[in-house]
Design an enzyme around this catalytic site. Structure first.
Site, mmCIF file in Angstrom:
data_model
loop_
_atom_site.group_PDB
_atom_site.id
_atom_site.type_symbol
_atom_site.label_atom_id
_atom_site.label_comp_id
_atom_site.label_asym_id
_atom_site.label_seq_id
_atom_site.Cartn_x
_atom_site.Cartn_y
_atom_site.Cartn_z
ATOM 1 N N SER A 136 0.840 -1.191 0.000
ATOM 2 C CA SER A 136 0.000 0.000 0.000
ATOM 3 C C SER A 136 0.872 1.237 0.000
ATOM 4 C CB SER A 136 -0.874 0.052 1.267
ATOM 5 O OG SER A 136 -1.599 -1.137 1.463
ATOM 6 N N ASP A 145 1.339 3.914 10.017
ATOM 7 C CA ASP A 145 0.738 3.229 8.864
ATOM 8 C C ASP A 145 -0.774 3.448 8.802
ATOM 9 O OD1 ASP A 145 3.287 2.227 8.223
ATOM 10 O OD2 ASP A 145 2.996 0.475 9.508
#
Ligand code: GRF
Length: 188
Positions: A136, A145
């Site tokens: 990602s 994150d």
């Protein structure tokens, strides 16, 4: 395209293969104006130097995080950076630093976020019995994150996969995904 390429600094801590793929695909959308590292011995830094890219290296050891981040920030501003791309940068940025660059820091993470934030993503995906894994690209916020996901690529997890074989399959996708997503997001 009418706008000038966005000026991007890449922060690394290690081999820098994602940084290399960002450099290889720079062009009308973005240019890499600085490669900086918290590890003066990082292999990726030597590669960047060999390419004639502007580099900056400083270990936070002994000087403390605020002084370290102030020096990184000064290097970024000296280079005229508008965006920061984290690429295997293994250090948490302070909330203050993130606030100064809000919406202008991106990262590549080797999982299909929001699954497996943090470390050991491939081993965790295999242990969970997942059928697929991936990577990602996301905006960096104060939450590890946790920022907006900008793009993802998925790969199958095969029956004989180890964390290493899965990591290699995901890494090939990282190298495709990151430059493509960066080229898009800098147009925002
Ligand atoms: C990549 O898997 C990236 O997703 C993660 O750390 C690794 C860095 O590899 N954040 P490299 O330094 O880009 O080769």
């Amino acid at each position: 395209m009418s706008a000038a390429p966005a000026r991007v600094a890449v922060l690394i801590s290690g081999r820098g293969s994602n940084m290399q793929s960002l450099v290889a695909r720079q062009g009308d959308a973005y240019r890499i104006v600085l490669v900086a590292s918290d590890k003066p011995e990082a292999a990726g830094l030597a590669w960047a130097r060999d390419q004639g890219l502007t580099t900056f290296a400083l270990s936070p050891r002994g000087i403390g995080k605020p002084a370290y981040e102030a020096a990184i920030d000064a290097a970024l501003r000296d280079a005229g950076a508008e965006w920061i791309a984290l690429a295997g940068y293994m250090r948490l940025l302070s909330d203050e630093f993130v606030a100064q660059w809000r919406g202008r820091i991106v990262n590549i993470h080797p999982s299909l976020l929001p699954r497996y934030k943090g470390l050991d993503t491939h081993a965790r995906a295999i242990a969970a019995g997942d059928a697929s894994a991936g990577c990602s690209v996301h905006l960096v916020t104060e939450e590890l994150d946790g920022g907006e996901v900008l793009g993802q690529a998925e790969v199958p997890i095969l029956p004989d996969d180890t964390a290493d074989t899965l990591a290699a399959r995901v890494l090939a996708e990282e190298h495709r995904l990151y430059p493509a997503v960066l080229a898009e997001v800098v147009r925002r």
